[in-house]
Structures are given as structure tokens and as C-alpha cells.
Design a protein around this motif. Structure first.
Motif, short mmCIF file in Angstrom:
data_model
loop_
_atom_site.label_atom_id
_atom_site.label_comp_id
_atom_site.label_asym_id
_atom_site.label_seq_id
_atom_site.Cartn_x
_atom_site.Cartn_y
_atom_site.Cartn_z
N UNK A 89 0.85 -1.19 0.00
CA UNK A 89 0.00 0.00 0.00
C UNK A 89 0.88 1.24 0.00
N UNK A 90 0.68 2.11 -0.96
CA UNK A 90 1.44 3.35 -1.07
C UNK A 90 0.65 4.52 -0.51
N UNK A 91 1.35 5.65 -0.36
CA UNK A 91 0.67 6.84 0.15
C UNK A 91 -0.40 7.32 -0.83
N UNK A 92 -0.19 7.14 -2.13
CA UNK A 92 -1.21 7.53 -3.11
C UNK A 92 -2.48 6.71 -2.93
N UNK A 93 -2.35 5.42 -2.65
CA UNK A 93 -3.53 4.58 -2.43
C UNK A 93 -4.23 4.93 -1.12
N UNK A 94 -3.45 5.30 -0.11
CA UNK A 94 -4.05 5.75 1.15
C UNK A 94 -4.88 7.01 0.92
N UNK A 95 -4.35 7.94 0.14
CA UNK A 95 -5.06 9.20 -0.12
C UNK A 95 -6.38 8.96 -0.84
N UNK A 96 -6.40 8.00 -1.75
CA UNK A 96 -7.60 7.75 -2.54
C UNK A 96 -8.65 6.94 -1.79
N UNK A 97 -8.29 6.37 -0.65
CA UNK A 97 -9.22 5.53 0.11
C UNK A 97 -9.80 6.30 1.29
N UNK A 98 -10.69 5.64 2.01
CA UNK A 98 -11.28 6.24 3.21
C UNK A 98 -10.71 5.63 4.49
N UNK A 99 -9.54 5.01 4.40
CA UNK A 99 -9.03 4.28 5.55
C UNK A 99 -8.69 5.21 6.71
N UNK A 100 -7.97 6.30 6.47
CA UNK A 100 -7.59 7.20 7.56
C UNK A 100 -8.82 7.84 8.20
N UNK A 101 -9.81 8.16 7.40
CA UNK A 101 -11.04 8.72 7.96
C UNK A 101 -11.76 7.68 8.82
N UNK A 102 -11.78 6.43 8.36
CA UNK A 102 -12.42 5.38 9.15
C UNK A 102 -11.64 5.10 10.43
#
Length: 530
Positions: free
Chosen positions: A244-257
Motif C-alpha cells: 500500500x502506497x501513500x497515493x492509495x491511502x489518499x484515494x481511500x477512506x481508511x484514515x477517515x475510518x
């Protein structure tokens, strides 16, 4: 050809032929032109007066001047001009867009002040929650912060070590995704692998109020953590790289969840990634198939899922390694619990983008990136055989193919691409037609206008997976409740009493679920799945 003689230019016949020749006329014969040119030159030589020594050359004949357009004399510059430098602003920021207005020194001062309130200025993992809030991060960043500052080795983090860590982080990483990757990843790595999430999720299991009942069942910590990790990679890792890259983290809702875990005490309300009810459904489904309870299932075990609804040919493709990680499946013919998580979500929610890719990989037998008519016929053959065995007359493949092409509307004739299936928004019907007989027959009995209405409805609704998990959880809890009351000798009372409201079922469910899982795994040893 360059003609320099002035007299030659004045010959009207020759000039006419030269003009035709210049325009590419076909009737001007080159041989005739050469003969005429040669005879004209001989005549000019014979008529030319002999030049005597000292005799000046005759002046050139004067011709009427022809007005020509004025043209500037080209200026030959031997100096090559250097290209003009264009100031293009930077547009790529892999570590996030720097914020010029942020005051890093003020943040570091607040961190030092927070450490002053801690005894000996040494914070353990629980006190790191306060430090995380001072840094402006969610509460459950505390475990990654604690490990990144060296707390795992000493059992505490000093103010000096954490300040140095955070100063470096603020200077080099400018958004939450980049900071999160740096805190969790191994040294000199710019991506996250599955094992990198274990400390974070273990802290969630240990401290979240919605998972306190798991303290009495430590044998399920690894199962729950494995489930959450697989769900994270299923949703976030869109490249299927296992990293998992930082770009994929940005495009997902994982940090918000992840930030919602701090606000929501009922973890089952967070259906993305962390729901314990979803874990319970997945694990129970796996337990039913794992006859020897070694946390691996065979091809025959998987074919029993949902009363053998999936075809044998698609099961073979799953075990061929098209969608599984590692070599265990291909070498030993066994599927791990982690791979089963991917299968179950993909099977029950074929609208999900990852699910569409999952089944496309399975159906693409030759791996050329398109589904040919041969591959579609290959999977539909088994469906026809199964329908004939049930006494159902199957639709001829040619007629079915016309329906599927009208359904998908592929961009190229004779082949269906992954882009076509994602664009048509009917991939679940397409896939069920070719390898899931039960769902295919359900689709055939539904009103086609109702199906089209579901596709055109843009209102946010629970996903197919959320609906399936909720229904299965209620069924499993009801079965466990009935079995528990039957064992206590109160089965008659259970039939006559009024059904409990959903809130009470939810409150009792976790206790029932935990006790049921404990009974199921009482004899299991701890097994490392990855």
C-alpha cells in the motif's frame, strides 16, 4: 536542373517544355528534351565570337525589368540562441503538498509541554494517546508513533526522541497519508505490507471499548486482526501489489475510518474494515468449510460453499493462483483463511471494483486481458450441464451471448474488457450467469425493470456485502441463541416468548458469539497464516 545561360532561357519553345516538365506533365518526353537541348547548345557554340586576348567581355544584354516583391534579406546568424527557460511550477508532491502557513516550532513546543506533564517525561503507549492529540493526529495513531520513536525496545518514549522524530516528520512529510506510511513502514520503505498493520490493530483490539469482550478470548485476536488486514488490502490496495502506497491511502477512506474509532464506541457501526460482526460472519463461514480445522480449506471444501452454488471450473481457476497470494494454493492445493476473506467478499458483492477485478482474473483463462467468446462458452457449458441435471432447459449459448453483449455493450466486438464490465454497472449479473447457478436463476426470475431501476439509483445504500453480513449475523446469532436455550432446557419457553428487540439482540450477541467461537476453537493451536 539549374540553367544559367540567359540565351537558353529566352528560347520560347524550350521554356514552355521546361514549364511543363516542372509541373510534372506526362507528355514531355525526356529523350526529346535532351536532343533539343543538345542541338541548341551546339548552335550557341558555333555562333559565339572568338575571344581575343585583352578584349573585354561584352556587357550583358539588357532585358526589361520585371517587378518583384520586396523581400527582406535573410540574416544569417552563426550564433545558436539558447532556449528560453520557462519557469514551470512544481506539480508533483509525493510526500504531500507543503503548507507554508504551518508553524512547526509551535507544534514542537506544544509536544514538549505535553511531555512536561508526564512523569520523568517518558510516555508509555497509553500516554502516547495524549501526545497524538497534541500532534493533531487521531487517537489510534499512538501505537505507530510509539514504535517509530523506539518505544517497543525500551517500553517508553522520551521527550527528546519523540521531538526529534516529529521534527523530521514535519520537515519531510506534509500530509496525513505520507506521515502514516512513514510511521508504520519498515525503515527506508515507502509502502506498507500486511505485517506492518499488526501493532496498530493489536492496539485497537486491546483498547477499543467495543472489543472489550475479546479480552477473555485472546485466541481470536490474530483471527480478527487477519480479517481486518485483508479487508484493508482488499479495499485500499487497488494495484494488487501487496504494498500500500501513500497515493492509495489518499484515494481511500481508511484514515477517515480509523479516526472514527475514537468517536464510535460500537465498533459494529463502522462497517468498513473493523466491524466485529463482519469478522464473525466470515470466520463462521470458513469454519463450516474447514472440516479438519487446520485453518486451510481444499478445493473440495470450497466447492461446498452455499450448497455448491459456484461451478467447479471457477473453483479450479481460484486455486490456479489467478487471485491468490503465495505458492501454498498452487503447490499444496490449499486456501488459507486470508485468501478466503477475499473470496467471500468477492462472491457476495460482485458490484465492488475489487470483486469485478477478482472474477475477471478468474475468467480470463489465457491471461490476455480480454474475455473471448471461447472463454465465455467454456464457463457456460458447466452451467448448462447443471441446469439439464435439474430438469431446466438452458438457453442456447448463441442467444445467451446476445443478451450478455447487450448487457455489457463492449467497446470492441467479440471481446469484453475489464473497463467494459466496470462501465456497464451490471457485472454482478454477468458473472453470476457464467459460474453461479443459484444467483443466475434468481436474476432470471426478477423483473428486468426492477434490475434496471437498481442500477440507475444513485442514492447511497448499503453495499451487497453489508446486507449479506447483516442478514447472516442475525441468522447465526439466532441459531446460537436457540442452541444455548435448548441446552439449558428452556427450549419450550424460547418458542413461546416474544422476540427480543434488535437492541437487546445486539447487546447479547457479542457474548453469545464469543462463547460460540471459543467452543469452536477450544482445541485449535495458534497458527500463523502468513
Amino acid at each position: 536542373m539549374m540553367i544559367k545561360e540567359t540565351s537558353l532561357r529566352r528560347d520560347p519553345d524550350l521554356r514552355g517544355e521546361l514549364a511543363f516538365l516542372a509541373r510534372g506533365c506526362d507528355f514531355v518526353l525526356p529523350s526529346r528534351f535532351k536532343k533539343r537541348l543538345k542541338s541548341f547548345q551546339q548552335t550557341q557554340v558555333q555562333n559565339k565570337p572568338e575571344k581575343k586576348p585583352g578584349t573585354p567581355l561584352p556587357p550583358p544584354a539588357a532585358f526589361p525589368s520585371i517587378p518583384q516583391p520586396l523581400s527582406p534579406v535573410p540574416h544569417v546568424n552563426n550564433v545558436v540562441n539558447a532556449p528560453l527557460s520557462v519557469n514551470i511550477p512544481r506539480f508533483y508532491f509525493p510526500e504531500g503538498l507543503p503548507d507554508a502557513c504551518s508553524n512547526h516550532e509551535q507544534t514542537l513546543s506544544r509536544i514538549e509541554a505535553a511531555f512536561m506533564d508526564i512523569e520523568d517525561q517518558k510516555a508509555d503507549i497509553y500516554e502516547m494517546g495524549k501526545i497524538a492529540k497534541v500532534c493533531g493526529c487521531p487517537l489510534y495513531w499512538k501505537a505507530p508513533m510509539f514504535r517509530a520513536a523506539g518505544g517497543e525496545k525500551t517500553g517508553f518514549v522520551s521527550a527528546q526522541s519523540f521531538t526529534a522524530l516529529w521534527r523530521k516528520l514535519l520537515n519531510n512529510h506534509h500530509d496525513d497519508a505520507s506521515k502514516f506510511i512513514h510511521l508504520l513502514a519498515k525503515p527506508s520503505c515507502s509502502y506498507l505490507e500486511q505485517e506492518d498493520f499488526i501493532p496498530l490493530l493489536q492496539d485497537v483490539v486491546d483498547t477499543h471499548p467495543g472489543l472489550t469482550f475479546l479480552k477473555d478470548a485472546p485466541e481470536f485476536h490474530s483471527r480478527y486482526i487477519t480479517t481486518v488486514i485483508q479487508r484493508i488490502f482488499y479495499t485500499v490496495n487497488r494495484s494488487w501489489s501487496g504494498k500500500i502506497t501513500s497515493a492509495e491511502i489518499r484515494k481511500s477512506n481508511f484514515l477517515q475510518t480509523l479516526a472514527l474509532l475514537e468517536e464510535e464506541e460500537d465498533i459494529n457501526q463502522i462497517t468498513d474494515y473493523f466491524s466485529y460482526e463482519h469478522f464473525y460472519v466470515i470466520y463462521c463461514k470458513f469454519w463450516e468449510l474447514d472440516s479438519d480445522h487446520d485453518l486451510y480449506i481444499s478445493q473440495a471444501d470450497l466447492s461446498r460453499y452455499n450448497d455448491q452454488a459456484s461451478s467447479n471450473r471457477i473453483i479450479e481457476r481460484i486455486f490456479s493462483g489467478a487471485v491468490t497470494r503465495g505458492k501454498t494454493v498452487q503447490r499444496e492445493g490449499r486456501m488459507s483463511y486470508a485468501d478466503f476473506v477475499w473470496f467471500l467478499i468477492s462472491e457476495e458483492d460482485k458490484r465492488n471494483p475489487t470483486s469485478i477485478e477478482y472474477w475477471f482474473r478468474c475468467m480470463d483463462v489465457d491471461g490476455d486481458g480480454v474475455l473471448s467468446m471461447y472463454e465465455l462458452e467454456y464457463f457456460y457449458e458447466e452451467q448448462c450441464e447443471r441446469m439439464e441435471a435439474m430438469g431446466i432447459e438452458p438457453l442456447p449459448f448463441h442467444d445467451l451471448l446476445c443478451q450478455m453483449l447487450d448487457l455489457v455493450k463492449p467497446a470492441s466486438d467479440g471481446k469484453i474488457t475489464l473497463r467494459d464490465l466496470k462501465r456497464c454497472r451490471m457485472a454482478h449479473i454477468f458473472y453470476d450467469t457464467f459460474f453461479n447457478l443459484e444467483k443466475y436463476l434468481d436474476h432470471e426470475q426478477r423483473d428486468p425493470f426492477a434490475i434496471q431501476k437498481d442500477v440507475e439509483n444513485d442514492m447511497p445504500e448499503p453495499s451487497d456485502w453489508d446486507r449479506f453480513a447483516a442478514e447472516e449475523y442475525e441468522t447465526l446469532v439466532a441459531e446460537e441463541s436457540a442452541q444455548a436455550q435448548f441446552q439449558e432446557g428452556s427450549f419450550e419457553d424460547y418458542e413461546t416468548e416474544e422476540p427480543a428487540p434488535p437492541s437487546e439482540i445486539g447487546n447479547k450477541g457479542n457474548k453469545i458469539v464469543t462463547s460460540s467461537l471459543s467452543e469452536k476453537c477450544g482445541k485449535l493451536q495458534s497458527v500463523d497464516e502468513e
